[in-house]
Design an enzyme around this catalytic site. Structure first.
Site, short mmCIF file in Angstrom:
data_model
loop_
_atom_site.label_atom_id
_atom_site.label_comp_id
_atom_site.label_asym_id
_atom_site.label_seq_id
_atom_site.Cartn_x
_atom_site.Cartn_y
_atom_site.Cartn_z
N GLN A 90 17.92 -56.69 29.29
CA GLN A 90 19.10 -55.84 29.16
C GLN A 90 20.31 -56.47 29.86
OE1 GLN A 90 18.65 -53.05 27.36
NE2 GLN A 90 20.86 -52.73 27.36
N HIS A 107 14.24 -47.21 28.90
CA HIS A 107 13.11 -48.05 28.51
C HIS A 107 12.63 -48.92 29.68
CE1 HIS A 107 12.67 -47.17 24.23
NE2 HIS A 107 13.96 -46.91 24.26
N ASP A 125 9.93 -45.43 21.74
CA ASP A 125 10.55 -45.07 20.47
C ASP A 125 9.46 -44.99 19.43
OD1 ASP A 125 13.09 -45.14 21.61
OD2 ASP A 125 13.34 -47.27 21.16
N GLU A 148 18.75 -38.72 19.45
CA GLU A 148 17.75 -39.75 19.17
C GLU A 148 16.37 -39.09 19.04
OE1 GLU A 148 19.86 -43.61 21.30
OE2 GLU A 148 17.88 -42.98 21.99
N HIS A 155 13.24 -41.07 20.35
CA HIS A 155 13.08 -41.55 21.73
C HIS A 155 12.31 -40.51 22.56
CE1 HIS A 155 14.54 -43.78 25.42
NE2 HIS A 155 14.23 -42.60 25.94
#
Ligand SMILES: [Zn+2]
Length: 270
Positions: free
Chosen positions: A156, A184, A191, A240, A243
């Site tokens: 990330q 995450h 996901d 989302e 998620h």
């Protein structure tokens, strides 16, 4: 250089669970188009990042952290319980630099890709709960498929810093999560998708039988839909439905029954 080239090709796709909400309709349209491609593109990027690590090329250290990023990070709270299953990260609360869960395992569930990959992992307790949830879905004749779990801090960080260096801070903030702020990275998120939406991570998943089943039953296994519809101003993220975040059955049930967010449960405003 290879890593940079790869990032050029993929950095435009790094949205979905990493994206930040955008203020204009134009950007929303752009996101929708990109969201559908996110699972594939993120997969390629992370695979390539692994190759980079194997060669020992220290790409992340080559990219200097911009001054403005240091400032904005300084305004964020660093969470004090990164190893707790009750940890809460969002755009104002980040994990400590370099945080990595200590008990990552690969849950025994179907994935949308076959190769070994770090993003198959979750913390052990969350992985066990995910297996139970998938088993229950299967008994209900549904086909859940896991797409993306653990995401390393370094991955990330490199994505975000590349976007800052190349496109500027505003762009980076719109299209990639700041390092340490992705759920995450906790190893507690997965996901989830299904064949009916071609294994994409998109909002139409909520209208599939699998999406509806998760909405109704995920809490029984300790999971919540972390970014619910209509709660963007609280969570900081668009809806989302794919998620899933493990938080434990008790808290998940309370959140589900009261139709609230994790922020509201803990009393943290966004
Ligand atoms: Zn996600």
């Amino acid at each position: 250089m290879k890593f940079i080239t790869i990032l050029i090709l993929t950095s435009f796709m790094l949205i979905g669970c990493q994206q930040e909400p955008n203020p204009t309709d134009e950007l929303k349209t752009s996101e929708k188009r990109l969201e559908a491609k996110a699972p594939i593109e993120i997969s390629e990027e992370e695979t390539d990042k692994d190759e980079e690590t194997k060669t020992g090329d220290n790409t992340e250290e080559d990219i200097q952290l911009p001054e403005e990023d240091k400032n904005s990070n300084a305004e964020m709270v660093v969470v004090e319980n990164p190893n707790s299953i009750e940890v809460m990260v969002n755009k104002q609360r980040r994990l400590p630099d370099g945080f990595e869960p200590t008990d990552l395992v690969v849950p025994d569930v179907p994935f949308s890709f076959s190769e070994d990959h770090p993003k198959k992992q979750m913390q052990k307790e969350a992985a066990k709960a995910l297996e139970e949830m998938f088993d229950a879905a299967e008994e209900a004749q549904l086909e859940l498929v896991a797409a993306s779990g653990y995401r390393a801090y370094g991955t990330q960080k490199a994505i975000y810093e590349y976007n800052v260096e190349t496109h500027g801070q505003d762009y980076a903030n719109r299209f990639s999560a700041k390092p340490g702020t992705s759920e995450h990275q906790t190893g507690l998120a997965m996901d989830v998708t299904t064949a009916e939406v071609a294994f994409a991570l998109e909002q139409s998943f909520s209208q599939t039988d699998e999406g509806e089943w998760l909405e109704e039953h995920a809490h029984e296994f300790g999971f919540i839909i972390r970014y619910p519809e209509g709660k963007e101003s609280i969570t900081g993220y668009s809806y989302e439905p794919w998620h899933l975040r493990f938080i434990g059955e008790e808290i998940a049930t309370e959140i589900h029954e009261n139709s609230i967010t994790l922020e509201e449960f803990f009393g943290y405003g966004y």
